[in-house]
Design a protein around this motif. Sequence first.
Motif, PDB file in Angstrom:
ATOM      1  N   VAL A 124       5.338   4.239  -5.779  1.00 35.35           N
ATOM      2  CA  VAL A 124       3.868   4.219  -5.782  1.00 35.35           C
ATOM      3  C   VAL A 124       3.354   5.615  -6.134  1.00 35.35           C
ATOM      4  CG1 VAL A 124       3.656   2.328  -4.140  1.00 35.35           C
ATOM      5  CG2 VAL A 124       3.804   4.674  -3.287  1.00 35.35           C
ATOM      6  N   ASP A 130      -5.983   3.813  -4.210  1.00 36.08           N
ATOM      7  CA  ASP A 130      -5.458   2.488  -3.877  1.00 36.08           C
ATOM      8  C   ASP A 130      -5.176   1.703  -5.163  1.00 36.08           C
ATOM      9  OD1 ASP A 130      -4.737   0.094  -2.789  1.00 36.08           O
ATOM     10  OD2 ASP A 130      -6.772  -0.490  -2.193  1.00 36.08           O
ATOM     11  N   SER A 162      -3.052  -0.993  -5.041  1.00 31.95           N
ATOM     12  CA  SER A 162      -2.393  -2.221  -4.580  1.00 31.95           C
ATOM     13  C   SER A 162      -2.878  -3.466  -5.315  1.00 31.95           C
ATOM     14  CB  SER A 162      -2.616  -2.399  -3.073  1.00 31.95           C
ATOM     15  OG  SER A 162      -4.007  -2.450  -2.779  1.00 31.95           O
TER      16      SER A 162
END
Length: 384
Positions: free
Chosen positions: A315, A321, A323
């Motif tokens: 990541v 973010d 995701s």
Amino acid sequence: MDLLAFVRQVVKHAEVASDASSTPLESISKAISTLDKEICEHWLGKDATEKAKVSEWVSFSAGFESVKETKGEGKLMHLLTQLDATLLTSSFAASVSHDTVADIVLFYYLKDTVQNLKAARMIKDFPSVARWYNLIQHQIIAKGVDIELINFVLPEAVDMLRASKGGNEGKGKQKGKDKGKEKGKAKDKEAKKGKAPKKETPSASSSEQPEITLLDFRVGKIVSIEKHPEKDKLYCEKIDVGEDEPRTIASGLVDYYPEASALLNRKVLVVCNLKPRKMGGFVSKGMLLCASTDDKSAVEVVDPPEAAQVGDRVVFPSLGDTSKFEPWAPNKVGKKKVFEKVAPNLKTNSNKEPIWVGPDGKDHPFVVANEKCSAPTIAGGNVS
């Protein structure tokens, strides 16, 4: 010395390498110093950035010569892939607008390789290099230098030929135009009725998705490794990436890890959504992520943190973010040449940590299990 004489001297240097006491750039700089300032700037770079790139690519070209001497096919494919990625968005090696010494030296170090690989394979595997090579060879011939011409039938030319014969491509374009006209008429009718035209809702676009997140980097463990039966520079590995079966992956690492035992049971990072390709009959379903020096004298497997588990995904917390984003499917990654676009911006920083340099110029480190990945010794290198 006139321009033609200079180009011929560069050719002579690249082919004979008679002046072994100096580097290619030193010899070329000496030759070019007798030319006027404008021509000097054209060939060696107009500013500090261009000059640095010329120097970098002339040094890089020497890698092809060392590969020729050692017959390292794995290294050769790696060098061509790196060059292809650079030329994907540029017509020339060191300048955005014109050829330089770097292009001519690269050309002469590469010409035997291009002849051996054949034009068809170059177009298929290294299309950007093929396009660049075709451009440079015609420029050199135009300067009066006698070289053997390699005939390329580039994809763009084929598409143009089909279109000129009234193929399906032309019909598709016409249909597109007709649909556009129909939409325009519908909007006009709505406006006349006093209705506001319907706003077109944009489909979910990948434009907001950071390019690096289109790729699927995962932690793997090498559970089996042996030399390729036909390609002496390749290892054939089986790597557990947390799937039902280990992946088969080929890596040109024999020169850098002569003992396969140095890699067996080692945790590594794997690019998992590249399109599978055959390498000497062995199907490779991914790629080991490695760090390397500019001249490829050293190549090292990138290490995930000790806490990382097989199947963990890399990541990039510095991007915020991410995701909601998913990596693309292998076919789409291959079609859009995602890795080739990302590769030039994959580096190791001064702390030997692999990073992606984003469009904003910021460094985004590879992170697994809340810790950064690292290369054993290579700082300020490339990652691929």
